[in-house]
Design a protein around this motif. Structure first.
Motif, PDB file in Angstrom:
ATOM      1  N   LEU A  34       0.824  -1.202   0.000  1.00 51.88           N
ATOM      2  CA  LEU A  34       0.000   0.000   0.000  1.00 51.88           C
ATOM      3  C   LEU A  34       0.861   1.255   0.000  1.00 51.88           C
ATOM      4  O   LEU A  34       0.495   2.265  -0.609  1.00 51.88           O
ATOM      5  N   GLU A  35       1.992   1.186   0.692  1.00 53.25           N
ATOM      6  CA  GLU A  35       2.894   2.330   0.676  1.00 53.25           C
ATOM      7  C   GLU A  35       3.431   2.552  -0.736  1.00 53.25           C
ATOM      8  O   GLU A  35       3.563   3.697  -1.190  1.00 53.25           O
ATOM      9  N   THR A  36       3.726   1.469  -1.441  1.00 47.56           N
ATOM     10  CA  THR A  36       4.178   1.581  -2.828  1.00 47.56           C
ATOM     11  C   THR A  36       3.086   2.183  -3.707  1.00 47.56           C
ATOM     12  O   THR A  36       3.342   3.056  -4.541  1.00 47.56           O
ATOM     13  N   LEU A  37       1.848   1.716  -3.490  1.00 45.96           N
ATOM     14  CA  LEU A  37       0.723   2.225  -4.273  1.00 45.96           C
ATOM     15  C   LEU A  37       0.519   3.721  -4.015  1.00 45.96           C
ATOM     16  O   LEU A  37       0.312   4.511  -4.942  1.00 45.96           O
ATOM     17  N   LEU A  38       0.585   4.122  -2.738  1.00 47.22           N
ATOM     18  CA  LEU A  38       0.441   5.531  -2.390  1.00 47.22           C
ATOM     19  C   LEU A  38       1.535   6.371  -3.045  1.00 47.22           C
ATOM     20  O   LEU A  38       1.276   7.459  -3.568  1.00 47.22           O
ATOM     21  N   ALA A  39       2.759   5.843  -3.014  1.00 50.79           N
ATOM     22  CA  ALA A  39       3.873   6.564  -3.623  1.00 50.79           C
ATOM     23  C   ALA A  39       3.658   6.718  -5.129  1.00 50.79           C
ATOM     24  O   ALA A  39       3.972   7.772  -5.707  1.00 50.79           O
ATOM     25  N   GLU A  40       3.105   5.703  -5.791  1.00 53.13           N
ATOM     26  CA  GLU A  40       2.855   5.777  -7.232  1.00 53.13           C
ATOM     27  C   GLU A  40       1.805   6.836  -7.556  1.00 53.13           C
ATOM     28  O   GLU A  40       1.933   7.591  -8.527  1.00 53.13           O
ATOM     29  N   ILE A  41       0.758   6.892  -6.725  1.00 50.54           N
ATOM     30  CA  ILE A  41      -0.289   7.893  -6.950  1.00 50.54           C
ATOM     31  C   ILE A  41       0.279   9.297  -6.778  1.00 50.54           C
ATOM     32  O   ILE A  41       0.046  10.191  -7.608  1.00 50.54           O
ATOM     33  N   LEU A  42       1.026   9.508  -5.699  1.00 48.55           N
ATOM     34  CA  LEU A  42       1.599  10.830  -5.447  1.00 48.55           C
ATOM     35  C   LEU A  42       2.592  11.219  -6.543  1.00 48.55           C
ATOM     36  O   LEU A  42       2.648  12.382  -6.969  1.00 48.55           O
ATOM     37  N   HIS A  43       3.373  10.243  -7.012  1.00 45.58           N
ATOM     38  CA  HIS A  43       4.328  10.525  -8.090  1.00 45.58           C
ATOM     39  C   HIS A  43       3.593  10.935  -9.372  1.00 45.58           C
ATOM     40  O   HIS A  43       4.005  11.880 -10.063  1.00 45.58           O
ATOM     41  N   ALA A  44       2.501  10.235  -9.671  1.00 45.88           N
ATOM     42  CA  ALA A  44       1.736  10.563 -10.874  1.00 45.88           C
ATOM     43  C   ALA A  44       1.147  11.966 -10.775  1.00 45.88           C
ATOM     44  O   ALA A  44       1.077  12.694 -11.777  1.00 45.88           O
ATOM     45  N   ILE A  45       0.745  12.360  -9.568  1.00 42.54           N
ATOM     46  CA  ILE A  45       0.204  13.716  -9.380  1.00 42.54           C
ATOM     47  C   ILE A  45       1.307  14.752  -9.540  1.00 42.54           C
ATOM     48  O   ILE A  45       1.149  15.755 -10.251  1.00 42.54           O
ATOM     49  N   HIS A  46       2.437  14.531  -8.887  1.00 42.12           N
ATOM     50  CA  HIS A  46       3.522  15.513  -8.931  1.00 42.12           C
ATOM     51  C   HIS A  46       4.103  15.660 -10.336  1.00 42.12           C
ATOM     52  O   HIS A  46       4.576  16.742 -10.710  1.00 42.12           O
ATOM     53  N   THR A  47       4.068  14.583 -11.118  1.00 45.76           N
ATOM     54  CA  THR A  47       4.601  14.644 -12.478  1.00 45.76           C
ATOM     55  C   THR A  47       3.520  14.953 -13.510  1.00 45.76           C
ATOM     56  O   THR A  47       3.754  14.827 -14.708  1.00 45.76           O
ATOM     57  N   ARG A  48       2.316  15.315 -13.029  1.00 48.58           N
ATOM     58  CA  ARG A  48       1.224  15.789 -13.882  1.00 48.58           C
ATOM     59  C   ARG A  48       0.840  14.774 -14.966  1.00 48.58           C
ATOM     60  O   ARG A  48       0.819  15.083 -16.159  1.00 48.58           O
ATOM     61  N   LYS A  49       0.525  13.559 -14.524  1.00 49.66           N
ATOM     62  CA  LYS A  49       0.189  12.503 -15.473  1.00 49.66           C
ATOM     63  C   LYS A  49      -1.255  12.568 -15.952  1.00 49.66           C
ATOM     64  O   LYS A  49      -1.600  11.975 -16.969  1.00 49.66           O
ATOM     65  N   GLY A  50      -2.137  13.236 -15.180  1.00 48.84           N
ATOM     66  CA  GLY A  50      -3.521  13.346 -15.633  1.00 48.84           C
ATOM     67  C   GLY A  50      -4.471  12.460 -14.855  1.00 48.84           C
ATOM     68  O   GLY A  50      -4.707  12.678 -13.667  1.00 48.84           O
ATOM     69  N   PHE A  51      -5.003  11.421 -15.503  1.00 43.68           N
ATOM     70  CA  PHE A  51      -6.042  10.581 -14.913  1.00 43.68           C
ATOM     71  C   PHE A  51      -5.455   9.406 -14.129  1.00 43.68           C
ATOM     72  O   PHE A  51      -4.580   8.685 -14.619  1.00 43.68           O
ATOM     73  N   ILE A  52      -5.993   9.194 -12.925  1.00 46.99           N
ATOM     74  CA  ILE A  52      -5.627   8.062 -12.079  1.00 46.99           C
ATOM     75  C   ILE A  52      -6.918   7.431 -11.573  1.00 46.99           C
ATOM     76  O   ILE A  52      -7.859   8.151 -11.212  1.00 46.99           O
ATOM     77  N   VAL A  53      -6.964   6.111 -11.531  1.00 41.71           N
ATOM     78  CA  VAL A  53      -8.138   5.403 -11.018  1.00 41.71           C
ATOM     79  C   VAL A  53      -7.717   4.521  -9.854  1.00 41.71           C
ATOM     80  O   VAL A  53      -6.738   3.766  -9.950  1.00 41.71           O
ATOM     81  N   LEU A  54      -8.456   4.628  -8.757  1.00 41.82           N
ATOM     82  CA  LEU A  54      -8.255   3.769  -7.583  1.00 41.82           C
ATOM     83  C   LEU A  54      -9.554   3.011  -7.364  1.00 41.82           C
ATOM     84  O   LEU A  54     -10.595   3.607  -7.088  1.00 41.82           O
TER      85      LEU A  54
END
Length: 519
Positions: A34-54
């Motif tokens: 879960l920590e890895t998943l959280l880090a991936e979501i935050l990374h996608a936000i900081h790098t402006r990837k756009g759409f994320i689905v959880l």
């Protein structure tokens, strides 16, 4: 902190409810995945990837995780809009988003999109980022999801102006899989799926929640009970919380502090009575089961359990790694007759003194015990070595004399350490060592997202060895784990990424307390 805990919480020394039914980001349990998943979501936000689905089933912690994402973003120059009322439709959805960003909603969709674009562009030029989190997104209709896609189109030639996190149940994936929403689907860069806890994660979760609520060693949970909890709840956190809340009330009603499998089974039958009646219909219950009753007072269950019948070893489970609380003494025939003696089998409460039933005591072990001031524990020590239960004895000794034991795969460095060659559980040669680390040097529980002074000391030692370059913050996390793995690899230890006894001995050996038992 709850300054006036309810009676059942006060009974266990808990300062607050460890298993609330509402989202709790302050004490959110983050296993490594879960920590890895959280880090991936935050990374996608900081790098402006756009759409994320959880996505995930009900009760897996989607809402809590999304709130945690917002908390992590708050101090990082990120504006956020949270939508949890997905009953709104169409243009009203855009007005809610605009209002959450602090804008004055306009009358038309075009005006709201223009206002949003101006706001997001201004934040982008200021070096900021913007995030929209939509909870229960499975309730959105196709028109609303298409509007969300239009919002995601607000971008520059280099980056997305807004990042969008859709949080929902599996029905959301079904909607996104339709041909009507194929354009939105093509923009999703990360799909993070939540799954239930494994048995190991559930054990860690329960331990973590109790410890964070102020647990001071007053609650034990038997391995059989943990297996029942996992089987009954499927590892779904919300169901685990409900289940454990009932169990704590049952223990309180019984005046006990050890959750056995019998109580866990009673709670499981209470929470899912029809399933259990169907499963047990052909079976006849033993007479002793008549002594087990369940009463409900108000909305709280009080599970009353009679004393176990028959030999204790017929129902007392063995310990599993990660269990907590003091070891429980096994009852022997002598105990039943009123004798104060207790056996020294691994996994039991171990009394001081020798044991006349131990044959052919090992001279090297006797010398080892004498050198470390453990003469009173010669018999338990020999039994622990023979049965491969050194870890269990080590936990007991920590509370008695402050000693810790470890079995190394090689002779310890230096010539000032009294060690004895023993056989490891895997059959290979090992060397038993004993020492007395200060409380500030011993990491009792290693779970990502938690920590304290011992973890900070661990990070300092690893940094001195040039293995750790992260922040010395006393919080267990991926960087600390990687440093531990590097240390274990370089010292021929089993690579687990966790500070087991052998790892901590070799890391902290120079800092061990001087005097009796110190290497």
């Amino acid at each position: 902190m709850n300054r006036n805990p309810s009676p059942h919480l006060a009974f266990f020394g808990l300062e607050r409810d460890p298993f609330p039914v509402v989202p709790d980001t302050t004490h959110f349990f983050l296993p490594r995945r879960l920590e890895t998943l959280l880090a991936e979501i935050l990374h996608a936000i900081h790098t402006r990837k756009g759409f994320i689905v959880l996505s995930g089933e009900v009760g897996l912690g989607k809402t809590t995780l999304s709130r945690l994402v917002l908390e992590r973003l708050e101090p990082q120059n990120v504006d956020t809009a949270l939508l949890f009322n997905t009953s709104v439709r169409g243009p009203e959805l855009l007005r809610v988003i605009a209002r959450d960003f602090g804008l004055e909603p306009a009358a038309t969709t075009e005006e709201n999109l223009a206002a949003l674009n101006a706001f997001l562009m201004e934040r982008y030029e200021q070096g900021g980022n913007s995030v929209i989190v939509i909870d229960d997104a499975q309730n959105l209709d196709a028109e609303s999801l298409e509007l969300i896609r239009m919002v995601s189109n607000l971008e520059t030639s280099q980056a997305k102006l807004v990042q969008i996190l859709l949080v929902g149940q599996p029905e959301l994936l079904e909607k996104l899989g339709t041909n009507e929403l194929r354009q939105l689907r093509s923009r999703i860069v990360i799909h993070a799926g939540l799954t239930p806890f494994s048995k190991k994660e559930l054990t860690q979760y329960v331990q973590y929640k109790i410890n964070r609520a102020g647990h001071g060693g007053s609650i034990e949970i038997a391995p059989g009970a943990l297996r029942t909890i996992h089987r009954a709840t499927g590892g779904v956190p919300r169901r685990v919380n409900i289940f454990m809340d009932r169990c704590l009330h049952g223990l309180f009603a019984d005046g006990g502090n050890r959750l056995e499998r019998r109580l866990a089974r009673e709670v499981a039958r209470e929470l899912e009575p029809r399933r259990h009646r169907a499963a047990q219909a052909p079976r006849r219950l033993p007479a002793a089961a008549a002594a087990i009753g369940v009463t409900v007072a108000g909305s709280l269950a009080a599970v009353l359990i009679a004393a176990p019948q028959g030999p204790v070893d017929s129902w007392l489970p063995t310990e599993i790694p990660g269990s907590w609380g003091p070891p429980r003494a096994e009852q022997t025939p002598a105990d039943k007759g009123g004798s104060a003696a207790a056996s020294t089998t691994a996994g039991e409460t171990i009394p001081p003194g020798g044991d006349a039933n131990v044959d052919a005591e090992s001279p090297p072990l006797a010398e080892f015990a004498a050198a470390h001031g453990l003469e009173d524990y010669r018999a338990p020590l020999q039994r622990a070595v023979e049965r491969g239960s050194v870890d269990r004895l080590s936990r007991f000794l920590a509370g008695e004399s402050g000693h810790r034991l470890a079995v190394l795969p090689h002779q310890p460095p230096g010539g000032d350490t009294v060690a004895v060659e023993v056989e490891r559980p895997d059959g290979g040669p090992g060397w038993l060592v004993a020492w007395r680390p200060g409380a500030e040097h011993w990491v009792e529980t290693y779970i990502h997202g938690t920590g304290g002074p011992p973890v900070r000391k661990l990070q300092l030692q690893l940094a001195e060895l040039q293995l750790y370059t992260g922040a010395i913050d006393g919080i267990a996390g991926p960087a600390t784990t990687r440093a531990i793995e590097r240390f274990q690899r370089s010292h021929g230890l089993e690579i687990t990424g966790e500070p087991d006894a052998a790892t901590q001995y070799l890391i902290h050996r120079p800092a061990a307390t001087a005097g009796q038992g110190a290497p």
